[in-house]
Motif scaffolding. Structure first.
Motif, mmCIF file in Angstrom:
data_model
loop_
_atom_site.group_PDB
_atom_site.id
_atom_site.type_symbol
_atom_site.label_atom_id
_atom_site.label_comp_id
_atom_site.label_asym_id
_atom_site.label_seq_id
_atom_site.Cartn_x
_atom_site.Cartn_y
_atom_site.Cartn_z
ATOM 1 N N GLN A 142 63.677 5.302 -23.760
ATOM 2 C CA GLN A 142 62.706 6.397 -23.776
ATOM 3 C C GLN A 142 62.213 6.703 -25.188
ATOM 4 N N GLY A 184 63.476 10.046 -8.892
ATOM 5 C CA GLY A 184 62.511 10.180 -9.982
ATOM 6 C C GLY A 184 63.199 10.175 -11.335
ATOM 7 N N VAL A 185 62.396 10.407 -12.348
ATOM 8 C CA VAL A 185 62.916 10.440 -13.709
ATOM 9 C C VAL A 185 63.828 11.651 -13.872
ATOM 10 N N SER A 186 64.948 11.436 -14.494
ATOM 11 C CA SER A 186 65.882 12.537 -14.748
ATOM 12 C C SER A 186 65.211 13.596 -15.617
ATOM 13 N N PRO A 187 65.534 14.859 -15.397
ATOM 14 C CA PRO A 187 64.922 15.931 -16.197
ATOM 15 C C PRO A 187 65.182 15.785 -17.692
ATOM 16 N N GLU A 188 66.275 15.140 -18.054
ATOM 17 C CA GLU A 188 66.589 15.001 -19.471
ATOM 18 C C GLU A 188 65.567 14.143 -20.214
ATOM 19 N N PHE A 189 64.829 13.296 -19.503
ATOM 20 C CA PHE A 189 63.862 12.412 -20.150
ATOM 21 C C PHE A 189 62.447 12.974 -20.153
ATOM 22 N N ARG A 190 62.275 14.196 -19.737
ATOM 23 C CA ARG A 190 60.938 14.780 -19.667
ATOM 24 C C ARG A 190 60.504 15.452 -20.956
ATOM 25 N N THR A 191 61.418 15.639 -21.888
ATOM 26 C CA THR A 191 61.078 16.259 -23.166
ATOM 27 C C THR A 191 61.683 15.438 -24.305
ATOM 28 N N SER A 211 70.087 12.755 -24.929
ATOM 29 C CA SER A 211 70.549 11.579 -24.203
ATOM 30 C C SER A 211 71.053 10.494 -25.158
ATOM 31 N N GLY A 230 65.241 16.348 -24.815
ATOM 32 C CA GLY A 230 66.134 15.744 -23.831
ATOM 33 C C GLY A 230 66.444 14.292 -24.154
#
Length: 125
Positions: free
Chosen positions: A80, A55-62, A69, A65
């Motif tokens: 992103q 899935g999408v890395s947690p760093e791209f959820r906010t 990145s 993040g």
């Protein structure tokens, strides 16, 4: 039957909104394209492994993040950021429209625009 003449404010506002949408989409597209090209330069020859879903890395959820990145030099962060800008462009348009309708004291459109804005915010949360 006479057509309502638009005021200078309405004409300028319509032009501003058009430019806002145009610039937002062009900038978002450019960021995604640059990030995609950089990503393909670095990872284009890798063979994908479709046996496992990642899935999408947690760093791209906010947004924070995504910023981190980009500062770390990750190309997916640029992609992103472009997608976040693409999502933010119509939301910003609705916010500016709300201010314009408040200035014009058009209460029907103020209420409709508030409902749309609340729906957008709810869907993003």
């Amino acid at each position: 039957m006479s057509l309502k003449r638009r005021t200078k404010f309405e004409q300028r506002f319509e032009q501003f909104i058009g430019n806002l949408l145009r610039v937002g989409v062009i900038l978002a597209t450019t960021l995604v394209l640059i990030g995609g090209i950089l990503y393909l330069i670095r990872h284009g020859t890798e063979v994908p492994n479709y046996q496992f879903f990642r899935g999408v890395s947690p760093e791209f959820r906010t947004p924070d993040g995504v910023k981190t990145s980009i500062l770390l030099g990750r190309n997916r962060g640029i992609i992103q950021l472009g997608l976040l800008l693409l999502i933010a462009t119509p939301v910003i348009r609705v916010i500016f429209s709300l201010f314009a309708f408040i200035k014009l004291r058009d209460f029907t459109y103020i209420i409709v625009t508030l409902i749309v804005l609340l729906g957008l915010i709810y869907s993003l949360i």
